[in-house]
Enzyme design. Sequence first.
Site, PDB file in Angstrom:
ATOM      1  N   GLY A  12       0.800  -1.210   0.020  1.00 37.34           N
ATOM      2  CA  GLY A  12       0.141   0.153   0.125  1.00 37.34           C
ATOM      3  C   GLY A  12       0.963   1.110  -0.249  1.00 37.34           C
ATOM      4  N   ARG A  73       0.636  -4.934  -6.043  1.00 40.35           N
ATOM      5  CA  ARG A  73       0.586  -6.131  -5.222  1.00 40.35           C
ATOM      6  C   ARG A  73       0.842  -7.323  -6.149  1.00 40.35           C
ATOM      7  NH1 ARG A  73      -0.954  -4.272   0.018  1.00 40.35           N
ATOM      8  NH2 ARG A  73      -2.267  -2.532  -0.108  1.00 40.35           N
ATOM      9  N   ASP A 104       5.640  -5.175   5.901  1.00 41.59           N
ATOM     10  CA  ASP A 104       6.001  -6.572   6.164  1.00 41.59           C
ATOM     11  C   ASP A 104       5.838  -7.646   5.142  1.00 41.59           C
ATOM     12  OD1 ASP A 104       3.370  -6.686   6.681  1.00 41.59           O
ATOM     13  OD2 ASP A 104       3.437  -7.291   8.703  1.00 41.59           O
ATOM     14  N   THR A 126       4.571   2.306   5.371  1.00 43.76           N
ATOM     15  CA  THR A 126       2.922   1.921   5.566  1.00 43.76           C
ATOM     16  C   THR A 126       2.520   2.764   6.435  1.00 43.76           C
ATOM     17  OG1 THR A 126       1.879   0.110   5.808  1.00 43.76           O
ATOM     18  CG2 THR A 126       4.031   0.086   7.086  1.00 43.76           C
ATOM     19  N   ASP A 128       0.063   2.016   8.361  1.00 45.85           N
ATOM     20  CA  ASP A 128      -0.511   1.200   9.328  1.00 45.85           C
ATOM     21  C   ASP A 128       0.351   1.147  10.595  1.00 45.85           C
ATOM     22  OD1 ASP A 128      -2.591   0.694   7.762  1.00 45.85           O
ATOM     23  OD2 ASP A 128      -2.140  -1.679   7.414  1.00 45.85           O
ATOM     24  N   ASP A 130       2.329  -1.132  11.489  1.00 43.30           N
ATOM     25  CA  ASP A 130       2.423  -2.511  11.757  1.00 43.30           C
ATOM     26  C   ASP A 130       3.702  -3.494  11.617  1.00 43.30           C
ATOM     27  OD1 ASP A 130       2.137  -2.623   9.155  1.00 43.30           O
ATOM     28  OD2 ASP A 130       0.337  -3.890   9.193  1.00 43.30           O
ATOM     29  N   ARG A 172      -6.088  -3.198   9.939  1.00 42.37           N
ATOM     30  CA  ARG A 172      -6.891  -4.222  10.284  1.00 42.37           C
ATOM     31  C   ARG A 172      -6.012  -5.123  11.308  1.00 42.37           C
ATOM     32  NH1 ARG A 172      -8.187  -6.875   4.674  1.00 42.37           N
ATOM     33  NH2 ARG A 172      -8.196  -4.611   4.457  1.00 42.37           N
TER      34      ARG A 172
END
Length: 320
Positions: A12, A73, A104, A126, A128, A130, A172
């Site tokens: 993303g 992607r 990741d 990213t 997020d 994460d 998420r």
Amino acid sequence: MIKKIAVLTSGGDAPGMNACLRAVIRAGLYNGKDMYVVYDGLRGLVEGQIEQVNKDFTQDIINRGGTIIRSARLPEFKQPEVSERAANILKDFEIDVLVGIGGDGTFRGLNDLAKNGIKVIGIPGTIDNDVGSTEQTIGFSTALNTICECVDKLKDTSGSHQRCSLIEVMGRHCGDLAMYAALAEGAEGVICVEHPLKEEVLFRKLRKMKAQNKSHAIILVSENLLDINELAKKIEKETGFDTRTEVLGRLQRGGSPTAEDRVLAARMGARSISIALDEKVGSRIIGIRAGKIIDLPIEEAVQMEHEHTHGLRDLIDMLQ
Ligand code: ATP
């Protein structure tokens, strides 16, 4: 001797990817290396979309959102024959080091390239936040600010109509965007993986607010956890609060990066080149910990889980 270094963006997109691309290319050129970009992420790599660039390529991109070399992607990259093909393309182009900016998933793809004999360096980009091996990713600061800007606006109208607003944000697997936004906005509630919904607690609180004639309530919810429209109906039924939902969606990915993201991008980008030039060092993932730029062996970094800021949940509960 290291001569050719390539860079790609993958997964993303995140604000600050361009600033990072700029830093990688400029630091490489400063050190006398030939610099290449790969368009369209790992998919473009498999297709051989590789081009040499000079300093002009990085002009006026530091403040631009998105990624000028695009992202994509390619789920098939998990197949050994696909990563092997990508490694062979890099060898055909005589690229000595590949720098990948992404999350990741991207790092797992880079690790597969490393197993095929390519020196790779991962930079966390990213929204997020994460990624296990870093406390902060490039793009998180900008996305958080975007959320706050939107919530500020929603608060105005929520207050005018005495409403409860359920606002869905990205992340998420990691609730950092929801939790940091809840703290920054003084939200009445947050629902995310680290702070799951306790319906009765929430309803009790909203009933009390309603009884005290509080003008509005803001609740941040991480995506993909629950159906916010169903929850809104339940809140109305259980508390009498007129409740509306807003999904911020891909708005959170866009926009000019904050100064914080640009500086992080510059520091991480420059570090990637110092690692690239050190022939004694293998494939690494870059991160930031306690304000310092760090790097870890890739096979160790991809195994790490993101640690949540100590005490964040308690702080949210205390200040709600
Ligand atoms: P973000 O989380 O911000 O979307 P990301 O890098 O985690 O970023 P992914 O879509 O998970 O995004 O991964 C990007 C690309 O990396 C995938 O399209 C795929 O090509 C490759 N990739 C993902 N997971 C793996 C894996 N387990 N092994 C090899 N390659 C992978």
